[in-house]
Structure formats: C-alpha cells, structure tokens
Enzyme design. Structure first.
Site, PDB file in Angstrom:
ATOM      1  N   PRO A   1       0.199  -1.328   0.704  1.00 22.64           N
ATOM      2  CA  PRO A   1       0.210   0.009  -0.020  1.00 22.64           C
ATOM      3  C   PRO A   1       0.828   1.820  -0.158  1.00 22.64           C
ATOM      4  CG  PRO A   1      -1.485  -1.291   1.651  1.00 22.64           C
ATOM      5  CD  PRO A   1       0.056  -2.270   1.094  1.00 22.64           C
ATOM      6  N   CYS A   2       0.723   2.081  -0.448  1.00 20.12           N
ATOM      7  CA  CYS A   2       1.808   3.159  -1.456  1.00 20.12           C
ATOM      8  C   CYS A   2       1.050   4.497   0.036  1.00 20.12           C
ATOM      9  CB  CYS A   2       1.144   3.645  -2.718  1.00 20.12           C
ATOM     10  SG  CYS A   2      -0.494   4.174  -3.034  1.00 20.12           S
ATOM     11  N   GLN A   3      -0.663   4.443   0.333  1.00 22.88           N
ATOM     12  CA  GLN A   3      -1.010   5.682   0.863  1.00 22.88           C
ATOM     13  C   GLN A   3      -0.177   6.259   2.733  1.00 22.88           C
ATOM     14  OE1 GLN A   3      -2.705   2.386   0.301  1.00 22.88           O
ATOM     15  NE2 GLN A   3      -4.684   3.300  -0.211  1.00 22.88           N
TER      16      GLN A   3
ATOM     17  N   PHE B   1       3.166   6.735   2.160  1.00 20.34           N
ATOM     18  CA  PHE B   1       3.880   7.340   1.622  1.00 20.34           C
ATOM     19  C   PHE B   1       3.817   7.696   0.584  1.00 20.34           C
ATOM     20  CE2 PHE B   1       5.386   2.853   3.372  1.00 20.34           C
ATOM     21  CZ  PHE B   1       6.535   3.568   4.171  1.00 20.34           C
ATOM     22  N   SER B   2       2.513   8.400  -0.213  1.00 19.76           N
ATOM     23  CA  SER B   2       2.152   9.345  -1.345  1.00 19.76           C
ATOM     24  C   SER B   2       1.922  10.259  -0.763  1.00 19.76           C
ATOM     25  CB  SER B   2       1.126   8.613  -1.715  1.00 19.76           C
ATOM     26  OG  SER B   2       0.537   9.817  -2.660  1.00 19.76           O
TER      27      SER B   2
END
Length: 179
Positions: A69-71, A73-74
């Site tokens: 999941p990128c959330q 670090f986005s």
C-alpha cells in the site's frame, strides 16, 4: 510467481507475458479478488496478508512480487508512514521469510524513498540484505515507458542465490542452467 497486494492482477499480466505461472495472489479487496479469480482460476487467492501463512510456498516460488500500500508514503496523502495501519512492509517481510523466493520485486510511490529521511526505504533494503538478498533500487517515471505523465515509482529488485532451489519453468523456451 506469487503476488502480494495483487490489485486486479498487473503483476500476473506481466507474469503471463513471460509465460510464468502465477501460483498464488494475495488481495484483501473482495471485488478485486473476483477479478483475480475470473482471470486466473487456477491460482490460489488469499485475502488478508496478516492472517495468511505462506510457509506452504517455501522454496516453491521463484519470483515474489509486491505493490505494498502506497498511502502511508504518497505525497498526495497524510504521509503517516510507519505509523499508518496500511504500512504493511513488516507483513511483506514475513512473507518473504516464509516463502524464500529467489527473486523479490517491490513497487511503490517515490515518497517511500524520502519519508522520514528514508527510514522505511532503508529498513526495507536492510531487511532484504539481512535475508541474504542482493538489492538494487531505482526510480522509474511512468513517462520513461511512454505514459503521458511523470508518476515516479520506486522499484526494488532483490536476488538471492542462497535459497537452495533453481529457477523453474521460466517460460517454454527459457533455459535455467545459466547458458
């Protein structure tokens, strides 16, 4: 091939193009699981990575892929990083230890590299190296492969020659004896 955080199967599409078999996928979203089951009916589909025991795949998977999941670090989000419940590198690391693939490839947003002065990025590299992997990382923008936008992604490629199994079945006409 095994796929973690499989989404609707991007890694498995690439795997199919390489004539690799996707043995399993792990995706928590039920709608995406439906797509995966429809497109890859012979693959095992797991849901919650935190509740999955991957030891059955130990030594059976040559290439493990993940788009964690990128959330956390986005740049578009709150950047909660390792305090965000969606930070699932520790579970990914556990899966790697249980499966012991020869290759591991991770994709994520570029914000992973600079969150908290690179703390999580450095941890990922250190964890992989401590498991005996040689690690290469690079940023690749989508426009680098002719997409109409920049959208940089970090790619981490890890290889281990110490897991005691040879690459198997990497395509109909691919040799696996190093020639």
């Amino acid at each position: 091939h095994g796929s973690l955080f499989s989404g609707i199967g991007g890694w498995s599409v690439a795997s199919d193009q390489m004539e690799w078999e996707t043995a399993f996928m792990c995706e928590w979203d039920e709608n995406k699981q439906y797509v995966l089951k429809t497109l890859w009916p012979n693959s095992v589909i797991y849901g919650d990575i935190t509740a999955t025991d991957f030891t059955i795949w130990n030594g059976q998977i040559d290439i493990l892929t993940a788009s964690t999941p990128c959330q956390p670090f986005s740049l578009a989000g709150k950047r909660g990083g390792s305090d965000d419940v969606r930070h699932l590198w520790p579970e990914t690391h556990r899966a790697i230890r249980e499966i012991q693939p020869q290759w591991f490839v991770l994709e994520n947003v570029s914000g992973l590299v600079n969150w908290s002065k690179g703390m999580v990025f450095k941890q990922i590299i250190a964890d992989l190296e401590n498991e005996g992997y040689e690690v290469l990382s690079f940023l690749l923008p989508a426009c680098g492969v002719n997409a109409p936008h920049k959208r940089e992604r970090i790619w981490i490629v890890a290889y281990s020659n110490g897991h005691g199994h040879e690459l198997r079945g990497l395509g109909k006409d691919r040799q696996t004896d190093g020639k």
